[in-house]
Design a protein around this motif. Structure first.
Motif, mmCIF file in Angstrom:
data_model
loop_
_atom_site.group_PDB
_atom_site.id
_atom_site.type_symbol
_atom_site.label_atom_id
_atom_site.label_comp_id
_atom_site.label_asym_id
_atom_site.label_seq_id
_atom_site.Cartn_x
_atom_site.Cartn_y
_atom_site.Cartn_z
ATOM 1 N N ILE A 39 2.497 2.216 -3.839
ATOM 2 C CA ILE A 39 3.228 3.127 -4.730
ATOM 3 C C ILE A 39 2.830 2.865 -6.177
ATOM 4 O O ILE A 39 2.648 3.799 -6.978
ATOM 5 C CB ILE A 39 4.753 2.972 -4.545
ATOM 6 C CG1 ILE A 39 5.176 3.505 -3.167
ATOM 7 C CG2 ILE A 39 5.508 3.722 -5.648
ATOM 8 C CD1 ILE A 39 6.605 3.190 -2.795
ATOM 9 N N ARG A 40 2.653 1.582 -6.524
ATOM 10 C CA ARG A 40 2.203 1.246 -7.873
ATOM 11 C C ARG A 40 0.809 1.832 -8.131
ATOM 12 O O ARG A 40 0.514 2.338 -9.224
ATOM 13 C CB ARG A 40 2.175 -0.274 -8.040
ATOM 14 C CG ARG A 40 2.024 -0.737 -9.497
ATOM 15 C CD ARG A 40 2.047 -2.250 -9.564
ATOM 16 N NE ARG A 40 3.189 -2.799 -8.834
ATOM 17 C CZ ARG A 40 3.192 -3.986 -8.271
ATOM 18 N NH1 ARG A 40 2.119 -4.760 -8.323
ATOM 19 N NH2 ARG A 40 4.278 -4.418 -7.651
ATOM 20 N N ALA A 41 -0.037 1.776 -7.102
ATOM 21 C CA ALA A 41 -1.376 2.364 -7.239
ATOM 22 C C ALA A 41 -1.286 3.865 -7.450
ATOM 23 O O ALA A 41 -2.027 4.444 -8.256
ATOM 24 C CB ALA A 41 -2.209 2.041 -5.999
ATOM 25 N N TRP A 42 -0.357 4.510 -6.727
ATOM 26 C CA TRP A 42 -0.178 5.951 -6.894
ATOM 27 C C TRP A 42 0.287 6.275 -8.315
ATOM 28 O O TRP A 42 -0.215 7.210 -8.950
ATOM 29 C CB TRP A 42 0.825 6.492 -5.879
ATOM 30 C CG TRP A 42 1.310 7.861 -6.242
ATOM 31 C CD1 TRP A 42 2.466 8.197 -6.872
ATOM 32 C CD2 TRP A 42 0.588 9.085 -6.060
ATOM 33 N NE1 TRP A 42 2.532 9.545 -7.078
ATOM 34 C CE2 TRP A 42 1.385 10.127 -6.604
ATOM 35 C CE3 TRP A 42 -0.638 9.406 -5.499
ATOM 36 C CZ2 TRP A 42 0.994 11.444 -6.585
ATOM 37 C CZ3 TRP A 42 -1.032 10.735 -5.485
ATOM 38 C CH2 TRP A 42 -0.225 11.741 -6.016
ATOM 39 N N GLU A 43 1.244 5.521 -8.805
ATOM 40 C CA GLU A 43 1.792 5.788 -10.126
ATOM 41 C C GLU A 43 0.737 5.587 -11.225
ATOM 42 O O GLU A 43 0.816 6.230 -12.276
ATOM 43 C CB GLU A 43 3.000 4.877 -10.378
ATOM 44 C CG GLU A 43 4.197 5.245 -9.505
ATOM 45 C CD GLU A 43 5.329 4.248 -9.591
ATOM 46 O OE1 GLU A 43 6.456 4.592 -9.175
ATOM 47 O OE2 GLU A 43 5.100 3.115 -10.070
ATOM 48 N N ARG A 44 -0.223 4.735 -10.973
ATOM 49 C CA ARG A 44 -1.258 4.488 -11.984
ATOM 50 C C ARG A 44 -2.452 5.418 -11.838
ATOM 51 O O ARG A 44 -2.996 5.907 -12.837
ATOM 52 C CB ARG A 44 -1.723 3.035 -11.897
ATOM 53 C CG ARG A 44 -2.755 2.678 -12.954
ATOM 54 C CD ARG A 44 -2.982 1.194 -13.033
ATOM 55 N NE ARG A 44 -3.924 0.854 -14.096
ATOM 56 C CZ ARG A 44 -4.265 -0.385 -14.426
ATOM 57 N NH1 ARG A 44 -3.721 -1.412 -13.785
ATOM 58 N NH2 ARG A 44 -5.128 -0.604 -15.393
ATOM 59 N N TYR A 45 -2.862 5.677 -10.581
ATOM 60 C CA TYR A 45 -4.110 6.406 -10.356
ATOM 61 C C TYR A 45 -3.927 7.780 -9.720
ATOM 62 O O TYR A 45 -4.895 8.534 -9.613
ATOM 63 C CB TYR A 45 -5.049 5.568 -9.483
ATOM 64 C CG TYR A 45 -5.406 4.244 -10.091
ATOM 65 C CD1 TYR A 45 -6.231 4.161 -11.210
ATOM 66 C CD2 TYR A 45 -4.904 3.062 -9.553
ATOM 67 C CE1 TYR A 45 -6.548 2.929 -11.775
ATOM 68 C CE2 TYR A 45 -5.222 1.825 -10.104
ATOM 69 C CZ TYR A 45 -6.043 1.768 -11.215
ATOM 70 O OH TYR A 45 -6.354 0.559 -11.763
ATOM 71 N N GLY A 46 -2.730 8.113 -9.272
ATOM 72 C CA GLY A 46 -2.485 9.426 -8.692
ATOM 73 C C GLY A 46 -3.320 9.678 -7.443
ATOM 74 O O GLY A 46 -3.491 8.801 -6.592
#
Length: 431
Positions: free
Chosen positions: A164-171
């Motif tokens: 989820i952190r990866a999603w929030e940073r890189y979409g």
């Protein structure tokens, strides 16, 4: 209070922000899996003996139907949505943040404990009674096949705070990474003949679908993107099963050298893209349709026992086949795929549906208990350790069953790993 009464009360008190479409697609996908397994797993008599065959092998045209009934990508997609929503809420509270993995894992793992224990005991008793070892192993393996999915989904849940952190940073770039990795795995494995490499796609394919669910949770601003996703998935699927020679079936077919499922190929991801795009395009209308209290209450009703239904549906099939054998094979002497066989399928499915109810009544309470806890649940490290142990045990049981050729007739190590993992990940000290 009956389950239906509870469901109606829950329906009446559903908050406006609840994504009803997500719950609907999760419940619908599990029901499709259940009825799909009941249809394609065909028990019948051959030369006086019982055999299980796959309808897709008997009538190859049904392999195209697997493009519709292979719905595991939907479950990972909706699971990504749900995990993102749950984590975003939990991380605002330090205690909920600490025990988030354990809370999610408890709901997934606690209902599996009785399934594993009962089939371990059954294997031991059957072995002691002198039943044929091949029958014991085949029955326990068939009953425990559903847990392979849990093993993968559990690990996706454990790493959800990181992804989820990866999603929030890189979409969407965070989705592209496992997608590209999956394509490269297929390319290298098939061109260079490195078969073992394909097993890494259990991570890449299913993590990609789970990661795509975060996109839904973040809000879709345009219908053009979901349409393009569905079109891209459909185009790549046709390309793969056509010129590139991938199997048509999205489930394993006996006798085929290659499967799109074990391990998953990029074709499975193509199906997932198409399904996700169609879900995003239709979710608004589905949510509006579920504003009807009775329809929404029915979805809640299924959701209350979704794990129990999934885990015990193949045990139900085995139980019904066992009863048929005691009745001199009644219902098992029809040739699979014949006109008579197709005409009797509605009755066969109805019998299985009714036979599933006792399992729901007996084991459904454990699923309810998995959502409630009077204990302080473990933190993320202990929960992750328990999940790894449980997944190791569940994977072995899904592949080999609970029988082993030893003095007890039981695969002790994977059973012990599973139960230990369940306890570590989901049972904490009293509050």
């Amino acid at each position: 209070m009956s389950l239906w009464s509870q469901a109606k009360i829950a329906a009446e008190n559903t908050p406006a922000y609840r994504n009803r479409a997500a719950d609907f697609f999760r419940a619908a996908s599990i029901l499709v899996v259940v009825f799909g397994h009941w249809m394609v797993s065909v028990p019948h008599f051959v030369n006086g003996g019982l055999e299980f065959t796959k309808l897709l092998a008997v009538q190859p045209w049904t392999q195209y139907a697997s493009w519709v009934v292979q719905v595991m990508p939907i479950f990972f997609f909706v699971g990504g949505y749900s995990n993102a929503a749950s984590w975003k809420s939990a991380r605002k509270n330090p205690e909920k943040r600490r025990s988030w993995q354990a809370t999610r894992l408890r709901r997934l793992l606690l209902p599996t404990a009785p399934l594993v224990m009962i089939w371990a005991i059954s294997a031991g008793v059957a072995w002691a009674a002198g039943l044929d070892a091949g029958i014991i192993q085949a029955a326990s393996r068939a009953a425990l096949v559903p847990v392979w999915f849990l093993a993968v989904y559990i690990m996706a849940t454990v790493v959800a705070p990181i992804t989820i952190r990866a999603w929030e940073r890189y979409g969407l770039y965070s989705v592209a990474l496992p997608v590209v990795a999956s394509a490269l795995v297929d390319l290298i494995a098939f061109s260079a003949g490195i078969g073992w490499l394909r097993w890494t796609n259990y991570a890449f394919v299913w993590l990609a679908m789970h990661q795509l669910g975060y996109w839904w949770n973040g809000g879709i601003r345009s219908l053009a993107a979901p349409f393009l996703l569905a079109a891209l998935g459909a185009f790549s699927l046709i390309l793969l099963v056509g010129p590139l020679g991938y199997p048509v079936a999205m489930v394993s077919v006996p006798g085929e050298e290659m499967s799109n499922t074990r391990p998953p190929t990029f074709a499975m991801l193509s199906i997932g893209f198409t399904q996700a795009g169609l879900i995003l395009l239709s979710s608004g209308k589905v949510a509006d349709w579920l504003q009807d209290a009775k329809r929404w209450a029915f979805v809640i009703l299924i959701g209350q026992r979704i794990m129990t239904i999934y885990l015990w549906h193949l045990s139900t099939l085995i139980a019904v086949v066992g009863l048929s054998l005691l009745a001199d094979g009644y219902g098992l002497r029809v040739f699979p795929g014949s006109v008579e066989w197709w005409l009797t399928r509605p009755l066969w499915l109805a019998i299985l549906f009714v036979a599933l109810f006792p399992f729901i009544l007996i084991f459904g309470g454990i699923e309810s208990a998995s959502r409630e806890s009077e204990r302080t649940l473990p933190g993320p490290v202990q929960a992750a350790l328990g999940a790894c142990l449980a997944c190791g045990g569940l994977t072995f049981l899904a592949l080999k069953g609970s029988y082993a050729a030893n003095a007890l007739g039981v695969n002790i190590i994977p059973v012990a790993l599973t139960i230990t993992g369940v306890a570590l990940s989901s049972i904490g000290r009293r509050a």
